[in-house]
Write an enzyme that holds these catalytic residues in place. Structure first.
Site, PDB file in Angstrom:
ATOM      1  N   HIS A   1      -2.153  -2.749  -5.818  1.00 52.62           N
ATOM      2  CA  HIS A   1      -2.688  -2.495  -4.480  1.00 52.62           C
ATOM      3  C   HIS A   1      -4.211  -2.498  -4.485  1.00 52.62           C
ATOM      4  CE1 HIS A   1      -3.562   0.534  -1.069  1.00 52.62           C
ATOM      5  NE2 HIS A   1      -3.550  -0.695  -0.590  1.00 52.62           N
TER       6      HIS A   1
ATOM      7  N   ASN B   1      -3.341   6.534  -0.197  1.00 53.22           N
ATOM      8  CA  ASN B   1      -2.758   6.624   1.143  1.00 53.22           C
ATOM      9  C   ASN B   1      -1.952   7.897   1.347  1.00 53.22           C
ATOM     10  OD1 ASN B   1      -3.835   4.370   2.346  1.00 53.22           O
ATOM     11  ND2 ASN B   1      -2.235   3.013   1.607  1.00 53.22           N
TER      12      ASN B   1
ATOM     13  N   SER C   1       0.811  -1.218   0.000  1.00 48.81           N
ATOM     14  CA  SER C   1       0.000   0.000   0.000  1.00 48.81           C
ATOM     15  C   SER C   1       0.841   1.263   0.000  1.00 48.81           C
ATOM     16  CB  SER C   1      -0.925   0.013   1.221  1.00 48.81           C
ATOM     17  OG  SER C   1      -0.153   0.010   2.414  1.00 48.81           O
TER      18      SER C   1
ATOM     19  N   GLU D   1      -4.797   0.215  -7.424  1.00 44.55           N
ATOM     20  CA  GLU D   1      -3.662   1.075  -7.744  1.00 44.55           C
ATOM     21  C   GLU D   1      -2.569   0.230  -8.400  1.00 44.55           C
ATOM     22  OE1 GLU D   1      -3.668   4.737  -4.556  1.00 44.55           O
ATOM     23  OE2 GLU D   1      -2.668   2.882  -3.950  1.00 44.55           O
TER      24      GLU D   1
END
Length: 290
Positions: free
Chosen positions: A140, A190, A119, A152
């Site tokens: 991800h 994130n 991540s 992702e």
């Protein structure tokens, strides 16, 4: 490059969800974990979620049987050596991931793509543990994987264009919306989301009630879930590891983890999974009053 057989390494929450969506999409899915107990727990969870979909009229009972028949359990990496794509979903620790990728590089057939569900960690760093960095890529998924549609896709410095496009197409084939990311800490989601949650925890440390922080963001910013509830949901140790990845990756003080977050992780109050975080939870994972 054609993907027919897919391997998934890890039977935690993420690995279980990834294995489910890939098997549901029609791929032969070879799933491996060193813990037979964890594997059986994950498989039971997949069966339960699929049966719930039947109860809600979202699929037929036949879909459950077909999905489970495509999902093959193994305990050794050697058992999945012939896959076209393998997705690693072990804990977010760089040295652990590099160790797994060194093993995958030695075992998985030479033409296969090696993908990491990281991540926030460097895909380039992970790929350095292999002799085929051009075939290593980040893929991800988001928790809960069967529900959230984003993927992702992050090529490393040496990832080939063919591998990147293959994984983008694969993401679409399993019902996800893939977005292209650059290989910098946190990628897209994130990098934006985790600092916001960290700042919310600073507010709690300064004396604002968790429920007030959550209410403010739900009502004032129209967020479906407040940031403090989200922190408990994700797991405070996962949140801290990601925040530390941003902090050390960019060498920028704006990403410094909140001291309260650090202390809560040290105390083992990790959120919903432990029954206690910023809120307290019953055995069903429901919030209860202190």
């Amino acid at each position: 490059m054609e993907i027919k057989n897919v391997g998934v390494v890890g039977a935690g929450l993420m690995g279980t969800g990834i294995a489910q969506v890939i098997a549901e999409a029609g791929y032969t899915t070879k799933w491996v974990d060193v813990s037979p107990c964890q594997m059986e727990k994950g498989r039971d969870n997949i069966k339960r979620l699929l049966q719930r979909k039947v109860e809600k009229g979202r699929c037929e009972a036949q879909h459950v049987d077909e999905t489970l028949s495509r999902l093959q359990n193994f305990s050794k990496l050697e058992d999945i050596a012939d896959v076209d794509l393998v997705i690693e979903a072990v804990p977010e620790i760089l040295e652990l991931k590099k160790k797994v990728f060194t093993q995958l590089d030695e075992i998985i057939q030479p033409k296969a793509i090696l993908a990491s569900n990281t991540s926030a960690l460097s895909v380039a760093a992970i790929s350095s543990a292999t002799k085929r960095p051009e075939q290593v890529i980040g893929a991800h998924f988001f928790y809960p994987v069967p529900v959230l549609g984003l993927l992702e896709v992050t090529p490393g410095l040496l990832t080939s264009e063919e591998v990147f496009q293959t994984v983008m197409d694969f993401g679409k084939s399993i019902g996800k919306t893939p977005v292209a990311c650059k290989d910098y800490p946190g990628f897209i989601v994130n990098r934006i989301l985790i600092p916001m949650v960290n700042e919310a925890i600073y507010l709690v440390m300064e004396g604002v009630k968790p429920e007030d922080v959550d209410a403010a963001m739900k009502i004032g910013a129209n967020h479906p879930m407040g940031p403090i509830t989200l922190a408990d949901f994700v797991g405070l140790e996962t949140l801290l590891a990601t925040m530390e990845g941003l902090y050390y990756g960019f060498r920028d003080s704006k990403y410094r983890p909140c001291p309260l977050l650090v202390k809560m992780v040290e105390a083992g109050t990790l959120g919903r999974k432990t029954g206690r975080g910023f809120y307290k939870y019953n055995e069903k994972g429901e919030k209860i009053l202190w």
